[in-house]
Motif scaffolding. Structure first.
Motif, PDB file in Angstrom:
ATOM      1  N   ALA A   1     -21.381 -26.517  24.414  1.00 14.45           N
ATOM      2  CA  ALA A   1     -22.261 -25.618  23.503  1.00 14.45           C
ATOM      3  C   ALA A   1     -21.693 -24.483  24.287  1.00 14.45           C
ATOM      4  N   GLY A   2     -21.227 -23.399  23.048  1.00 12.06           N
ATOM      5  CA  GLY A   2     -20.433 -22.364  22.785  1.00 12.06           C
ATOM      6  C   GLY A   2     -18.777 -22.658  23.201  1.00 12.06           C
ATOM      7  N   LYS A   3     -18.098 -23.921  23.693  1.00 14.50           N
ATOM      8  CA  LYS A   3     -17.655 -24.010  23.600  1.00 14.50           C
ATOM      9  C   LYS A   3     -16.914 -23.703  22.502  1.00 14.50           C
ATOM     10  N   GLN A   4     -15.329 -23.596  22.071  1.00 11.55           N
ATOM     11  CA  GLN A   4     -14.286 -23.574  20.731  1.00 11.55           C
ATOM     12  C   GLN A   4     -14.090 -24.831  20.918  1.00 11.55           C
ATOM     13  N   ILE A   5     -14.648 -25.278  19.340  1.00 10.90           N
ATOM     14  CA  ILE A   5     -14.478 -26.483  19.033  1.00 10.90           C
ATOM     15  C   ILE A   5     -12.838 -26.754  19.460  1.00 10.90           C
ATOM     16  N   ASP A   6     -12.261 -26.638  18.426  1.00 16.14           N
ATOM     17  CA  ASP A   6     -10.292 -27.140  18.562  1.00 16.14           C
ATOM     18  C   ASP A   6      -9.454 -25.896  18.810  1.00 16.14           C
ATOM     19  N   CYS A   7      -9.014 -26.164  19.548  1.00 12.34           N
ATOM     20  CA  CYS A   7      -7.850 -25.177  19.660  1.00 12.34           C
ATOM     21  C   CYS A   7      -5.873 -25.946  19.747  1.00 12.34           C
ATOM     22  N   GLY A   8      -6.248 -26.844  19.121  1.00 13.10           N
ATOM     23  CA  GLY A   8      -4.935 -27.689  19.259  1.00 13.10           C
ATOM     24  C   GLY A   8      -4.685 -27.471  20.962  1.00 13.10           C
ATOM     25  N   PRO A   9      -2.953 -27.800  20.559  1.00 14.02           N
ATOM     26  CA  PRO A   9      -2.561 -28.524  22.288  1.00 14.02           C
ATOM     27  C   PRO A   9      -2.478 -27.249  23.007  1.00 14.02           C
ATOM     28  N   THR A  10      -2.956 -26.029  22.204  1.00 13.79           N
ATOM     29  CA  THR A  10      -2.721 -24.791  23.478  1.00 13.79           C
ATOM     30  C   THR A  10      -4.134 -24.498  24.438  1.00 13.79           C
ATOM     31  N   CYS A  11      -4.797 -25.497  24.774  1.00  9.64           N
ATOM     32  CA  CYS A  11      -5.690 -25.850  25.541  1.00  9.64           C
ATOM     33  C   CYS A  11      -5.810 -27.084  25.989  1.00  9.64           C
ATOM     34  N   ALA A  12      -6.503 -27.027  26.930  1.00 15.61           N
ATOM     35  CA  ALA A  12      -6.802 -28.254  27.727  1.00 15.61           C
ATOM     36  C   ALA A  12      -8.524 -29.089  26.610  1.00 15.61           C
ATOM     37  N   LEU A  13      -8.892 -30.145  26.376  1.00 15.57           N
ATOM     38  CA  LEU A  13      -9.909 -30.286  25.317  1.00 15.57           C
ATOM     39  C   LEU A  13     -10.961 -30.820  26.357  1.00 15.57           C
ATOM     40  N   ALA A  14     -10.319 -31.074  26.970  1.00 18.16           N
ATOM     41  CA  ALA A  14     -11.814 -30.590  28.457  1.00 18.16           C
ATOM     42  C   ALA A  14     -12.737 -29.167  28.563  1.00 18.16           C
ATOM     43  N   THR A  15     -11.947 -28.178  27.486  1.00 18.91           N
ATOM     44  CA  THR A  15     -12.461 -26.553  28.031  1.00 18.91           C
ATOM     45  C   THR A  15     -13.141 -26.601  26.330  1.00 18.91           C
ATOM     46  N   THR A  16     -12.833 -27.765  25.118  1.00 19.91           N
ATOM     47  CA  THR A  16     -13.708 -27.932  23.984  1.00 19.91           C
ATOM     48  C   THR A  16     -14.800 -28.329  23.482  1.00 19.91           C
ATOM     49  N   GLY A  17     -15.006 -28.120  22.249  1.00 13.76           N
ATOM     50  CA  GLY A  17     -16.042 -28.791  21.918  1.00 13.76           C
ATOM     51  C   GLY A  17     -15.801 -30.407  21.243  1.00 13.76           C
ATOM     52  N   ARG A  18     -14.155 -30.521  21.679  1.00 14.28           N
ATOM     53  CA  ARG A  18     -13.936 -32.114  21.478  1.00 14.28           C
ATOM     54  C   ARG A  18     -13.626 -32.643  22.955  1.00 14.28           C
ATOM     55  N   ALA A  19     -14.327 -32.761  24.430  1.00 13.48           N
ATOM     56  CA  ALA A  19     -14.434 -32.714  25.400  1.00 13.48           C
ATOM     57  C   ALA A  19     -14.855 -34.063  25.572  1.00 13.48           C
ATOM     58  N   TYR A  20     -14.084 -35.100  26.426  1.00 12.90           N
ATOM     59  CA  TYR A  20     -14.528 -36.427  26.639  1.00 12.90           C
ATOM     60  C   TYR A  20     -15.977 -36.674  27.084  1.00 12.90           C
ATOM     61  N   TYR A  21     -16.472 -37.051  26.730  1.00  8.73           N
ATOM     62  CA  TYR A  21     -18.073 -36.934  27.042  1.00  8.73           C
ATOM     63  C   TYR A  21     -18.805 -38.369  27.945  1.00  8.73           C
ATOM     64  N   GLY A  22     -17.664 -39.230  28.453  1.00  7.65           N
ATOM     65  CA  GLY A  22     -17.652 -40.612  28.867  1.00  7.65           C
ATOM     66  C   GLY A  22     -18.410 -39.870  30.131  1.00  7.65           C
ATOM     67  N   ASP A  23     -18.257 -39.160  30.793  1.00  4.68           N
ATOM     68  CA  ASP A  23     -19.004 -38.333  31.819  1.00  4.68           C
ATOM     69  C   ASP A  23     -20.242 -38.685  32.359  1.00  4.68           C
ATOM     70  N   ASN A  24     -20.886 -38.186  31.139  1.00  3.80           N
ATOM     71  CA  ASN A  24     -22.705 -38.610  30.940  1.00  3.80           C
ATOM     72  C   ASN A  24     -23.169 -40.143  30.769  1.00  3.80           C
ATOM     73  N   LEU A  25     -22.348 -40.612  30.062  1.00  2.00           N
ATOM     74  CA  LEU A  25     -22.727 -41.956  29.940  1.00  2.00           C
ATOM     75  C   LEU A  25     -22.616 -43.338  31.522  1.00  2.00           C
ATOM     76  N   GLU A  26     -22.104 -42.822  31.843  1.00  2.00           N
ATOM     77  CA  GLU A  26     -21.947 -43.869  33.429  1.00  2.00           C
ATOM     78  C   GLU A  26     -22.757 -44.546  33.751  1.00  2.00           C
ATOM     79  N   GLY A  27     -23.490 -45.882  33.504  1.00  2.00           N
ATOM     80  CA  GLY A  27     -24.112 -46.278  34.522  1.00  2.00           C
ATOM     81  C   GLY A  27     -24.505 -47.591  32.901  1.00  2.00           C
ATOM     82  N   SER A  28     -25.892 -48.201  32.646  1.00  2.00           N
ATOM     83  CA  SER A  28     -26.170 -48.572  32.498  1.00  2.00           C
ATOM     84  C   SER A  28     -27.179 -48.984  31.433  1.00  2.00           C
ATOM     85  N   VAL A  29     -27.284 -49.252  29.938  1.00  2.00           N
ATOM     86  CA  VAL A  29     -28.659 -49.364  29.331  1.00  2.00           C
ATOM     87  C   VAL A  29     -28.894 -50.027  28.553  1.00  2.00           C
TER      88      VAL A  29
END
Length: 978
Positions: free
Chosen positions: A810-838
């Motif tokens: 929330a509040g993170k820049q959605i897209d800044c191309g390759p000028t910043c790391a994806l982890a800092t943007t609205g397109r960050a990797y989500y998988g860490d929140n999905l570890e485990g089984s469901v």
């Protein structure tokens, strides 16, 4: 006698020495601190030091060892602890220092600190405690209170109790006594400002707990103990084995040991055509997929710790793959009215990583900062999405919109909008047993539809393979050889395979010619422009994609740059150099695109989300592209194909009904057929249509009542003038800063769509937030809940961008191309929140969940979504109903009805969001609220619904013969409650 006795005692003392007064002391040592398997205590308790390494400690209870020592006459003694391998534990990690312990009593040594006379840690107590550390570094609070309530107990008086126990810089501490309770709810404050976990409060257990920036760590190490530098590498992994099954090799090995703990393992693979491959894992097994058939591969593994110490490589294990599995059989769409579904939107490459062997960082991996985060742009994949379909279903979604699947080619192309080989699925998304077809089939098995994002407007900067791809990018001199690779005969780019000579998966030598290629159409090829790149390299004509240089033939691509985003050129010129704009009015291009996307329809996808739809003339859509897709789907799949759903992104980024007075650039315009006949030449027709509609203006555009009730009566909609393309509701999207704003603006536009009940409604996306914000929506949890309550009950198809269920980024820049790391943007990797089984037992119902994904599903908005989806699925009026606000007194309040006489369906609902409302002139009868179960009998045509709380809701459904109201649906949650 007495004197003589005293003399005898003195003689005995002289003969026996100090041991005549010897005592004992009990020492307990906490093992997780150093993770030693066999600790020793080296001490001088009896007056002289033990021989190094000292005396072995004996097991006591979980995490503790102990020793009873004989002591001398001194009041204290010194001790240190060791693993017997020259690794030492000194107090507070001060090298050379010793612990000073009393020579009597029972003491604990834990995490570098002496707890004198603390008693045995192995004694069971009925009084539970929580040692809570709170991080102040981010907030800068000088005082901190903890406001808490043990489970089953009462809250402390506000603001709570001061966290005033000794801690360390940026941390405060409080030990909370819980009695017999094993958990508590807690919030923190500085007397005026609160941290209450976004309104949900923190759930804390017993033992040592740290709370830092909203993250709770249980069984935590003390944040105030600094470990000494770690210079010891873990042991070498042993027992590495490799076994092949088809084109997959399964690896396993024995765990390594380390004095601080093993962090992970580094695997190295050689063999095959992909060159050396290195990757890491935290497990002691790994499935290597996507391998070549009948090929030998060799593997080694190293272990490493958190300090970066790495073991030597293990012995080599090898395996030879078998035959590739047969491709998955083509599926078929699920069919049915898309309005019955809610849609979850994922960037496949950023959602969940099911197969790390297909991860690729590209040419911008280091420059972007992604390398530093070990976060390649292509990380998530179809295998990961298949593994987490139950998560999506558990939230209650029955359709998944995924980003484009075609093989992309650009410097930064993970999102899918730089298509190069449109006929091929991008290998960076696929794995053995997890092809695109496998995903479609797996989703359909769970009752989930697949909406494929498609691009008709443009290709990548390299053109489109099979249509036209220029080989004319300037001169490959010594300055540019770092970027443009030397041609390698026989190697073809696929985004995944590493070209051995360059070592790149993003190799571009197949598009390069050092000498001017035959058939070059780019003017002044190889002539220096006089300009220089930011690196100081000389620039040449034809070095970069350019529509005006002759590089891209007019038969296939448009020949100009957009100058006016609300002008005619926005439909017939290039958006960006990375997006070569197709000449969609050209027959060869139309045939190419129709043939390409028919292939994906044949795979059984359920619909298309159409990217950049506004940049293609409506007449081209209506004449060629829409009918081709719809007719092909229906011819292939019959009734199910007739339900094939297409909705367009018409980028109308204004808060008003029409885009700056231009119908041609407004979303609703594309839902209509043409009003007159134009030239048979598509290029001429596009211009004629544009000029005609601009001259007619907005006032003369067609209107519709398809979304509106007639009083309380549903009427058959008239879709005779429907173009075949529904749209994203841009006006609601732009006004979703507040739900009420979106509601009133949405209503104001609904007469200008052919049928607004098919509008796709979202708050934010991978491009923009409300009001064309460049950041992900950050209005807060309550505002999100209110937005969701409106979207799930008002007309249109509710759609959620991945992660919004936990306010991800929330509040993170959605897209800044390759000028910043994806982890800092609205397109960050989500998988860490999905570890485990469901597993999902139904839509919106969790069958079972464990690990981090269970915590994610327990978040307040996730629970809110589950219930909203359950309610919407039970009430047809909320899915497909027309609506009215006539006779309704209230804020966001409306009535909806859907009737299908052929199926015997009649559903009438009264809805109010966040506040009460009165509904006048409604049918008499019995109404049941789907939120609370409240029953009201209406005899005078009026019903008053009372509701309070932002995001709360009432949905009173008329109980009709053959169509009973469902009553209360689901269980009370954080927002939907009495």
């Amino acid at each position: 006698m007495n004197v003589r006795w005293k003399g005898s005692a003195l003689l005995a003392l002289m003969l026996t020495g100090p041991s005549a007064f010897a005592g004992t002391v009990t020492v307990y040592y906490y093992t997780p601190y150093k993770a030693w398997s066999a600790p020793y205590i080296h001490h001088d308790a009896s007056g002289s030091w033990t021989t190094s390494p000292g005396t072995a400690l004996s097991p006591a209870c979980t995490n503790w060892v102990m020793k009873v020592l004989t002591t001398g006459t001194a009041s204290t003694f010194q001790a240190v602890f060791t693993d017997g391998q020259n690794h030492w534990d000194n107090p507070n990690n001060q090298s050379g220092a010793n612990y000073n312990l009393p020579t009597s009593g029972t003491h604990q040594v834990k995490n570098g600190q002496l707890l004198a006379n603390a008693g045995s840690p192995c004694t069971t107590s009925t009084t539970n405690q929580a040692e809570v550390y709170y991080f102040t570094g981010t907030r800068g609070w000088s005082t901190v209170n903890i406001h808490y309530a043990p489970t089953g107990g009462t809250w402390t008086p506000s603001p709570g109790v001061a966290m005033n126990e000794t801690a360390c810089a940026n941390w405060v501490k409080k030990t909370v006594t819980l009695g017999s309770a094993t958990s508590m709810k807690a919030a923190f404050n500085n007397g005026t400002t609160w941290d209450n976990n976004g309104g949900a409060d923190y759930s804390l257990g017993t033992g040592r707990i740290t709370v830092k920036d909203g993250v709770v760590t249980t069984n935590a190490a003390s944040p105030c103990v600094t470990l000494p530098p770690d210079t010891s590498a873990p042991s070498i992994p042993s027992g590495l084995t490799a076994s092949a099954s088809g084109t997959q090799i399964t690896l396993s090995w024995n765990a390594s040991s380390d004095d601080r703990g093993v962090t992970g393992y580094e695997l190295v693979r050689t063999g095959g055509t992909q060159g050396t491959k290195t990757w890491t894992t935290s497990s002691t097994s790994y499935n290597d997929t996507g391998l070549s058939a009948r090929t030998a591969y060799l593997y080694t593994v190293k272990s490493f710790d958190a300090a970066g110490n790495k073991s030597a490589a293990s012995t080599t294990a090898s395996a030879t793959t078998g035959d590739a599995p047969p491709p998955a059989a083509a599926g078929q769409p699920l069919g049915g009215d898309i309005r019955e579904d809610s849609i979850y939107f994922v960037l496949t490459a950023r959602f969940y990583d099911g197969d790390s062997s297909n991860n690729r960082g590209g040419s911008m991996h280091t420059q972007s900062g992604n390398a530093a985060n070990n976060d390649p742009m292509f990380r998530g994949d179809f295998k990961g999405l298949i593994q987490k379909l139950d998560y999506i279903k558990a939230l209650g979604f029955s359709a998944v919109w995924i980003t484009p699947v075609v093989l992309n080619r650009s410097d930064y192309d993970y999102h899918g909008y730089h298509g190069w080989d449109f006929y091929r699925v991008d290998p960076r998304l696929e794995s053995s047993g997890a092809s695109y077809q496998d995903l479609i089939n797996a989703a359909h098995t769970k009752g989930i539809k697949i909406i494929q994002d498609v691009v008709y407007n443009h290709s990548s900067r390299w053109g489109a393979k099979g249509l036209f791809s220029p080989k004319v990018y300037g001169v490959r001199d010594s300055q540019w050889s770092w970027y443009y690779d030397a041609p390698v005969s026989g190697f073809t780019y696929d985004g995944l395979t590493v070209e051995p000579t360059s070592g790149k998966s993003y190799y571009n030598g197949d598009l390069w010619s050092t000498a001017e290629p035959a058939g070059n159409t780019c003017r002044n090829w190889g002539v220096a422009t006089g300009g220089y790149s930011k690196e100081g390299y000389r620039l040449y004509n034809c070095q970069w994609p350019n529509p005006t240089s002759g590089m891209f033939p007019a038969q296939y691509f448009h020949q100009c740059w957009i100058g006016n985003w609300e002008g005619e050129d926005s439909r017939s010129c290039w958006i960006h150099e990375d997006l070569a704009d197709f000449n969609t009015e050209s027959t060869p291009v139309q045939n190419f695109l129709i043939d390409v996307y028919n292939k994906y329809i044949d795979m059984g996808v359920d619909g298309f989300r159409i990217d950049t739809a506004v940049h293609i003339p409506r007449v081209t859509w209506n004449r060629r592209l829409l009918p081709a897709a719809q007719q092909h789907a229906q011819a292939k799949f019959g009734t199910k194909g007739k339900d094939f759903f297409m909705f367009g992104e018409v980028g109308s980024f204004v808060n008003d009904k029409w885009n700056r007075g231009s119908p041609n650039h407004s979303a609703q315009f594309f839902t209509w057929k043409e009003r007159r006949t134009y030239s048979t030449d598509d290029t001429a027709a596009a211009l004629e249509q544009y000029n005609y509609e601009q001259a007619q203006g907005t006032a003369s555009q067609p209107t519709s009542t398809n979304a509106f009730l007639q009083g309380n009566v549903y009427h058959a909609p008239d879709h005779s003038q429907f173009s075949g393309m529904s749209v994203i509701d841009m006006r609601m999207h732009m006004n979703f800063g507040e739900a009420s704003n979106a509601f009133f603006n949405g209503k104001d536009s609904d007469d200008s769509y052919n049928d607004a009940t098919y509008n796709v409604v979202y708050v934010d996306s991978h491009d923009y937030g409300p009001n064309k914000s460049s950041t992900r929506y950050a209005g807060g949890t309550d505002a999100w809940a209110e937005n969701m309550s409106l979207m799930w009950t008002f007309r249109g198809i509710p759609t959620l961008y991945y992660g919004s269920e936990i306010e991800f980024q929330a509040g993170k820049q959605i897209d800044c191309g390759p000028t910043c790391a994806l982890a800092t943007t609205g397109r960050a990797y989500y998988g860490d929140n999905l570890e485990g089984s469901v597993s999902a037992s139904d839509f919106g119902v969790v069958g079972s969940a464990s690990g981090k994904v269970a915590e994610t599903l327990a978040r307040p908005l996730a629970k809110h979504l589950q219930r909203l989806n359950q309610i919407r699925r039970r009430i047809p009026a909320l899915q497909k109903g027309q609506y009215s606000t006539d006779g309704v007194v209230g804020g966001m309040a409306f009535k909806r009805r859907f009737t299908d006489s052929a199926k015997g369906v009649d559903s009438f609902a009264l809805v109010t969001v966040s506040g009460g409302a009165t509904f006048n002139g409604i049918p008499n009868g019995t109404y049941k609220d789907a939120v609370t179960g409240d029953v009201k009998t209406v005899t005078s045509g009026t019903l008053t619904a009372s509701v309070s709380g932002k995001g709360n809701l009432r949905v009173y459904v008329l109980d009709l013969a053959g169509n009973p109201a469902p009553g209360k649906v689901g269980v009370d949650g954080p927002y939907l409650k009495p």
